[in-house]
Design a protein around this motif. Structure first.
Motif, short mmCIF file in Angstrom:
data_model
loop_
_atom_site.label_atom_id
_atom_site.label_comp_id
_atom_site.label_asym_id
_atom_site.label_seq_id
_atom_site.Cartn_x
_atom_site.Cartn_y
_atom_site.Cartn_z
N ARG A 43 0.80 -1.22 0.00
CA ARG A 43 0.00 0.00 0.00
C ARG A 43 0.83 1.27 0.00
O ARG A 43 0.45 2.25 -0.61
CB ARG A 43 -0.93 0.02 1.21
CG ARG A 43 -2.09 -0.90 1.04
CD ARG A 43 -3.14 -0.57 2.02
NE ARG A 43 -4.43 -0.83 1.39
CZ ARG A 43 -5.55 -0.74 2.03
NH1 ARG A 43 -5.57 -0.38 3.28
NH2 ARG A 43 -6.67 -1.00 1.41
N THR A 44 1.96 1.26 0.71
CA THR A 44 2.72 2.50 0.83
C THR A 44 3.84 2.63 -0.20
O THR A 44 4.20 3.76 -0.53
CB THR A 44 3.33 2.63 2.24
OG1 THR A 44 4.17 1.53 2.49
CG2 THR A 44 2.26 2.72 3.29
N CYS A 45 4.38 1.54 -0.68
CA CYS A 45 5.54 1.62 -1.58
C CYS A 45 5.25 1.17 -3.01
O CYS A 45 5.85 1.71 -3.95
CB CYS A 45 6.68 0.77 -1.02
SG CYS A 45 7.26 1.34 0.59
N LEU A 47 1.87 0.44 -4.53
CA LEU A 47 0.65 0.97 -5.14
C LEU A 47 0.82 2.39 -5.69
O LEU A 47 0.30 2.68 -6.77
CB LEU A 47 -0.50 0.91 -4.14
CG LEU A 47 -1.90 1.03 -4.72
CD1 LEU A 47 -2.15 -0.01 -5.79
CD2 LEU A 47 -2.94 0.94 -3.63
N PRO A 48 1.56 3.28 -5.02
CA PRO A 48 1.76 4.61 -5.62
C PRO A 48 2.52 4.58 -6.95
O PRO A 48 2.42 5.52 -7.74
CB PRO A 48 2.57 5.37 -4.57
CG PRO A 48 2.24 4.70 -3.29
CD PRO A 48 2.05 3.26 -3.64
N LEU A 49 3.25 3.52 -7.21
CA LEU A 49 3.98 3.40 -8.47
C LEU A 49 3.11 2.87 -9.60
O LEU A 49 3.55 2.78 -10.75
CB LEU A 49 5.19 2.49 -8.29
CG LEU A 49 6.23 2.94 -7.28
CD1 LEU A 49 7.30 1.87 -7.12
CD2 LEU A 49 6.84 4.26 -7.68
N PRO A 51 -0.17 3.98 -10.93
CA PRO A 51 -1.37 4.83 -11.04
C PRO A 51 -2.38 4.24 -12.02
O PRO A 51 -2.02 3.77 -13.10
CB PRO A 51 -0.81 6.16 -11.54
CG PRO A 51 0.47 5.82 -12.20
CD PRO A 51 1.00 4.60 -11.49
N GLU A 55 -6.44 -2.05 -7.81
CA GLU A 55 -5.75 -2.38 -6.57
C GLU A 55 -5.91 -3.86 -6.19
O GLU A 55 -4.95 -4.51 -5.76
CB GLU A 55 -6.26 -1.52 -5.41
CG GLU A 55 -5.55 -1.78 -4.11
CD GLU A 55 -6.03 -0.90 -2.97
OE1 GLU A 55 -5.64 -1.19 -1.83
OE2 GLU A 55 -6.77 0.05 -3.21
#
Length: 93
Positions: A43-45, A47-49, A51, A55
């Motif tokens: 979730r923190t490392c 998923l932001p990569l 876009p 999910e």
């Protein structure tokens, strides 16, 4: 192997249990820490990569890759999954 004194303090509750229950408790605790660390890291490392990616589908792919790496040590009652889970938690935050 040589362990630090606080390791024996942390493991002493498991030593009081019957062997089968202590092994099950150790495996489940390692599994919970590993899977929750894997989810936090995703979730923190990761998923932001990604876009615009789905999910749920991305998590399943990441989980499938992660299970092969982390769960092999659970069958042997090793601490690798626990340590890897803690490292993932540390990397996530």
């Amino acid at each position: 192997q040589q362990y630090l004194p606080y390791f024996s303090l942390a493991m002493s509750p498991l030593a009081l249990l019957p062997d089968w229950l202590g092994q099950l408790t150790w495996a489940l605790a390692s599994l919970v820490v590993y899977l929750s660390g894997l989810r936090a890291f995703f979730r923190t490392c990761v998923l932001p990569l990604l876009p615009g990616a789905d999910e749920g589908r991305s998590w399943l792919v990441f989980l499938a890759c992660g299970l092969g790496v982390g769960l092999s040590s659970l069958a042997n009652q090793q601490a690798n999954a626990l340590i890897l889970g803690l490292l993932l938690w540390g990397s996530a935050f």
